[in-house]
Design an enzyme around this catalytic site. Structure first.
Site, mmCIF file in Angstrom:
data_model
loop_
_atom_site.group_PDB
_atom_site.id
_atom_site.type_symbol
_atom_site.label_atom_id
_atom_site.label_comp_id
_atom_site.label_asym_id
_atom_site.label_seq_id
_atom_site.Cartn_x
_atom_site.Cartn_y
_atom_site.Cartn_z
ATOM 1 N N HIS A 175 39.703 39.855 31.397
ATOM 2 C CA HIS A 175 39.009 38.769 32.087
ATOM 3 C C HIS A 175 37.801 39.285 32.854
ATOM 4 C CE1 HIS A 175 40.716 39.955 35.991
ATOM 5 N NE2 HIS A 175 41.940 39.915 35.455
ATOM 6 N N CYS A 217 45.591 43.729 34.745
ATOM 7 C CA CYS A 217 44.705 43.249 33.692
ATOM 8 C C CYS A 217 43.526 44.201 33.498
ATOM 9 C CB CYS A 217 44.168 41.859 34.041
ATOM 10 S SG CYS A 217 45.420 40.558 33.944
#
Length: 192
Positions: A147, A167
């Site tokens: 992301h 992430c």
């Protein structure tokens, strides 16, 4: 500036090499900035695309049917760069994954979810639990993806400041570009 070759379709063309620089993050780890990226406005990669993420190099590399396509700078979760053991450890998992979903995200620009935990990840987690390396009530975690950053926080990528919960974070412009051509099912290999 120096120049190197990149591939655009079947033709090779020169583009500028960005100057490399060394940056120490909060724990004193010195990282090298990735030194190249495909310029905007050139042809999209030819499918199939695959993604390789090098945690120690802080790079996300894209390969297509012709070979190398682009390299983007990225950051991760925990500064140790260790493999994920359990939910909440803020470590980025290692192994072979696939993109399983894509969505526009109101906080992170774009989100490309990966299929963590895989059967291999779960087997590793169970072995760690059996050996007492993780608490008996721990879970392997989920919701890992690629992301962007908060608006105006892209400097975290430039400084190699690991800040996610496990992430892979990219600059918003870069994740939007990746989102455009990385389809559901794209293989993602994460290694240290």
């Amino acid at each position: 500036m120096k120049s190197i070759l990149f591939r655009s379709g079947l033709i090779a063309a020169a583009f500028f090499l960005l100057p490399a620089h060394r940056i120490a993050n909060a724990d004193g780890h010195v990282a090298h900035a990735p030194t190249f990226k495909t310029p905007k406005g050139f042809s999209l990669p030819s499918q199939p695309v695959r993604i390789m993420i090098d945690k120690s190099g802080y790079e996300l590399q894209v390969y297509d049917a012709q070979g190398w396509y682009a390299t983007y700078p990225v950051v991760f979760g925990n500064n140790s760069l260790a493999d994920k053991c359990m939910e909440g450890d803020r470590c980025t998992p290692e192994g072979d994954f696939r993109i399983i979903n894509k969505r526009v995200h109101n906080k992170w620009s774009r989100f490309l979810g990966i299929d963590y935990p895989t059967a291999q990840s779960i087997a590793r987690f169970k072995e760690l639990k059996r050996r007492g390396k993780v608490p008996a009530n721990a879970t392997p975690g989920a919701g890992v993806g690629i992301h962007g950053t908060w608006p105006n926080d892209e400097y975290m990528i430039d400084r190699y400041s690991n800040w996610t919960n496990g992430c892979i974070a990219m600059k918003n412009e870069d994740v939007q570009e990746l989102y455009h051509y990385a389809v559901v099912g794209t293989p993602v290999q994460i290694r240290r």
